[in-house]
Motif scaffolding. Structure first.
Motif, short mmCIF file in Angstrom:
data_model
loop_
_atom_site.label_atom_id
_atom_site.label_comp_id
_atom_site.label_asym_id
_atom_site.label_seq_id
_atom_site.Cartn_x
_atom_site.Cartn_y
_atom_site.Cartn_z
N PHE A 1 0.84 -1.20 0.00
CA PHE A 1 0.00 0.00 0.00
C PHE A 1 0.87 1.25 0.00
O PHE A 1 0.62 2.20 -0.76
N VAL A 2 1.89 1.26 0.83
CA VAL A 2 2.78 2.42 0.92
C VAL A 2 3.57 2.58 -0.38
O VAL A 2 3.68 3.69 -0.93
N ILE A 3 4.12 1.48 -0.88
CA ILE A 3 4.92 1.54 -2.11
C ILE A 3 4.08 2.07 -3.26
O ILE A 3 4.53 2.93 -4.04
N GLU A 4 2.87 1.58 -3.40
CA GLU A 4 1.99 2.01 -4.49
C GLU A 4 1.59 3.46 -4.33
O GLU A 4 1.59 4.24 -5.30
N SER A 5 1.21 3.87 -3.12
CA SER A 5 0.72 5.24 -2.93
C SER A 5 1.81 6.26 -3.21
O SER A 5 1.58 7.26 -3.91
N VAL A 6 3.01 6.02 -2.70
CA VAL A 6 4.10 6.97 -2.92
C VAL A 6 4.61 6.89 -4.36
O VAL A 6 4.93 7.91 -4.99
N GLY A 7 4.65 5.67 -4.92
CA GLY A 7 5.09 5.51 -6.30
C GLY A 7 4.17 6.22 -7.28
O GLY A 7 4.61 6.89 -8.22
N GLN A 8 2.86 6.11 -7.06
CA GLN A 8 1.91 6.80 -7.94
C GLN A 8 1.98 8.31 -7.74
O GLN A 8 1.78 9.07 -8.70
N ALA A 9 2.24 8.75 -6.52
CA ALA A 9 2.39 10.18 -6.27
C ALA A 9 3.59 10.73 -7.03
O ALA A 9 3.54 11.83 -7.60
N ALA A 10 4.69 9.96 -7.06
CA ALA A 10 5.88 10.38 -7.81
C ALA A 10 5.57 10.46 -9.29
O ALA A 10 6.01 11.38 -9.99
N LYS A 11 4.78 9.50 -9.79
CA LYS A 11 4.41 9.51 -11.20
C LYS A 11 3.57 10.74 -11.53
O LYS A 11 3.78 11.39 -12.56
N SER A 12 2.65 11.07 -10.66
CA SER A 12 1.81 12.26 -10.89
C SER A 12 2.64 13.54 -10.82
O SER A 12 2.39 14.49 -11.58
N ALA A 13 3.62 13.57 -9.92
CA ALA A 13 4.48 14.75 -9.80
C ALA A 13 5.29 14.97 -11.07
O ALA A 13 5.63 16.11 -11.41
N GLY A 14 5.56 13.89 -11.80
CA GLY A 14 6.31 13.99 -13.05
C GLY A 14 5.41 14.08 -14.26
O GLY A 14 5.75 13.58 -15.33
N PHE A 15 4.25 14.75 -14.11
CA PHE A 15 3.25 14.78 -15.18
C PHE A 15 3.78 15.43 -16.46
O PHE A 15 3.33 15.12 -17.56
N ALA A 16 4.76 16.34 -16.33
CA ALA A 16 5.27 17.03 -17.51
C ALA A 16 6.13 16.11 -18.37
O ALA A 16 6.32 16.36 -19.56
N VAL A 17 6.65 15.02 -17.78
CA VAL A 17 7.47 14.06 -18.51
C VAL A 17 6.55 13.01 -19.13
O VAL A 17 5.76 12.39 -18.41
N PRO A 18 6.61 12.82 -20.44
CA PRO A 18 5.74 11.82 -21.06
C PRO A 18 5.84 10.45 -20.38
O PRO A 18 6.92 9.87 -20.29
N GLY A 19 4.69 9.96 -19.89
CA GLY A 19 4.67 8.68 -19.21
C GLY A 19 5.41 8.68 -17.88
O GLY A 19 5.63 7.61 -17.30
N ALA A 20 5.81 9.86 -17.40
CA ALA A 20 6.63 9.97 -16.17
C ALA A 20 7.85 9.07 -16.27
O ALA A 20 8.28 8.46 -15.28
N LEU A 21 8.41 8.98 -17.46
CA LEU A 21 9.54 8.10 -17.72
C LEU A 21 10.72 8.46 -16.83
O LEU A 21 11.18 9.61 -16.79
N GLY A 22 11.23 7.49 -16.10
CA GLY A 22 12.36 7.71 -15.20
C GLY A 22 11.93 8.23 -13.84
O GLY A 22 12.49 7.82 -12.82
N VAL A 23 10.94 9.14 -13.82
CA VAL A 23 10.48 9.71 -12.55
C VAL A 23 9.80 8.64 -11.71
O VAL A 23 10.02 8.52 -10.50
N SER A 24 8.94 7.84 -12.36
CA SER A 24 8.25 6.76 -11.66
C SER A 24 9.24 5.75 -11.10
O SER A 24 9.13 5.32 -9.94
N GLU A 25 10.23 5.37 -11.91
CA GLU A 25 11.24 4.41 -11.46
C GLU A 25 12.01 4.94 -10.26
O GLU A 25 12.27 4.21 -9.28
N GLY A 26 12.37 6.22 -10.30
CA GLY A 26 13.09 6.82 -9.19
C GLY A 26 12.27 6.83 -7.91
O GLY A 26 12.79 6.59 -6.82
N GLY A 27 10.96 7.10 -8.06
CA GLY A 27 10.07 7.09 -6.90
C GLY A 27 10.00 5.72 -6.25
O GLY A 27 10.04 5.60 -5.01
N PHE A 28 9.92 4.67 -7.06
CA PHE A 28 9.86 3.32 -6.52
C PHE A 28 11.18 2.93 -5.85
O PHE A 28 11.18 2.21 -4.84
N VAL A 29 12.30 3.41 -6.39
CA VAL A 29 13.59 3.13 -5.77
C VAL A 29 13.66 3.74 -4.37
O VAL A 29 14.08 3.09 -3.41
N ILE A 30 13.20 4.98 -4.26
CA ILE A 30 13.28 5.68 -2.97
C ILE A 30 12.39 5.02 -1.93
O ILE A 30 12.83 4.72 -0.81
#
Length: 335
Positions: free
Chosen positions: A248-277
């Motif tokens: 639950f925590v991993i998904e919630s924070v990971g999706q938040a990171a993806k949304s924060a990277g909305f300007a990047v097409p597909g949040a490419l790289g931003v989503s991966e970095g969020g999951f790493v953190i």
């Protein structure tokens, strides 16, 4: 806008390449291959989330918008996700395309735009609630640190922005935009824009319909929460089982990171970095977290490619004024 999107896309690609090279390209691919059945499980399980999101959209739109069968709302939701996840656009392009298709389907431009704006707002607010719940669980599961403090602060900012976004609609920001669009269209000789007259009142009418926003928000929140099950399924098949609370925590924070990277097409790289953190807080090696994100992307591709093909079919068959199986009357009045 094209230059911004292109630059953001290059940044995302560079970040992704750096992450893959930094944490072992072959090791990450091996983990993805190991989680093969996790890919299948994620693809199949996502159908439940799409169903809930489509039902939420239909709920806020109202039963007079028009009486579209649920399968049409599901198709429109798939188009939204396919465009946002796979095409080089900021992560709102799918909403524009699907609203246009909804208008073609008989809803009319005003109601289609209002329903989509309301649905997007409720989706964003429900995600903020989801993220806050995830951070609450995080503070129970792990010790407080500088990272957890930063995550909580970021969530607070997201909550404030969500409140501003909703409040601006209620205070008349849409009516200002509506007026500007109509004036610009009149000056340039554009046709069809008059269909958005009364958009602000239409939006407020949808929000104020008794219980409608709450039901739609509950459906959206349930869809977000089920993402935790998807995370746990993928990690299980990758050989790194974690509890549902951790998922639950991993998904919630990971999706938040993806949304924060909305300007990047597909949040490419931003989503991966969020999951790493966030994965590091639960003992997940970076390669596993990146593999988890890549499997989610494979699920997005598996759903997105047919959705984009369906979008092209809809553009041809959902012509303006075509009633199809919708009947003869379309209610565009307030709820």
């Amino acid at each position: 806008m094209r230059l911004v999107t292109f630059t953001a896309g290059l940044f995302g690609m560079a970040l992704t390449v750096w992450l893959l090279s930094r944490f072992g390209f072959h090791a990450i691919l091996g983990l993805v291959a190991q989680g093969g059945w996790g890919i299948v499980a994620a693809i199949l399980f996502h159908a439940v989330q799409v169903l809930l999101a489509a039902a939420s959209w239909r709920t806020i739109a109202g039963h007079d918008t028009p009486a579209l069968p649920l399968r049409d709302w599901i198709a429109l939701r798939c188009v939204r996700e396919g465009v946002n996840n796979l095409l080089p656009v900021a992560q709102v392009g799918g909403e524009v395309m699907s609203a246009r298709l909804l208008a073609r389907r008989g809803a009319g431009l005003r109601r289609a735009a209002a329903a989509t704006i309301c649905d997007l707002t409720i989706e964003l607010l429900s995600q903020v609630v989801f993220t806050l719940a995830g951070l609450g669980i995080l503070l129970v599961l792990v010790k407080r640190s500088a990272l957890t403090d930063e995550l909580v602060e970021s969530a607070g900012v997201a909550l404030l922005l969500g409140a501003v976004f909703l409040g601006s609609q209620c205070l008349g920001a849409i009516s200002i935009v509506e007026g500007l669009l109509i004036r610009i269209a009149a000056h340039l000789g554009w046709s069809g824009v008059d269909g958005i007259r009364g958009l602000h009142a239409e939006i407020l009418g949808l929000y104020k319909a008794p219980g409608r926003s709450l039901r739609a928000g509950t459906l959206q929140l349930a869809g977000w929460a089920l993402g935790a099950v998807e995370v746990c399924l993928i990690l299980h098949f990758m050989g790194h089982d974690r509890s549902l609370a951790s998922g639950f925590v991993i998904e919630s924070v990971g999706q938040a990171a993806k949304s924060a990277g909305f300007a990047v097409p597909g949040a490419l790289g931003v989503s991966e970095g969020g999951f790493v953190i966030i994965g590091s807080l639960f003992g997940l090696p970076p390669a596993v977290s990146i593999g988890l994100s890549l499997i989610k992307r494979l699920r997005e591709i598996a759903w997105g490619l047919p959705s984009l093909a369906g979008w092209q079919w809809m553009e041809t068959h959902w012509r303006p004024g075509h009633k199809g199986r919708l009947g003869h009357g379309v209610g565009l009045s307030g709820s």
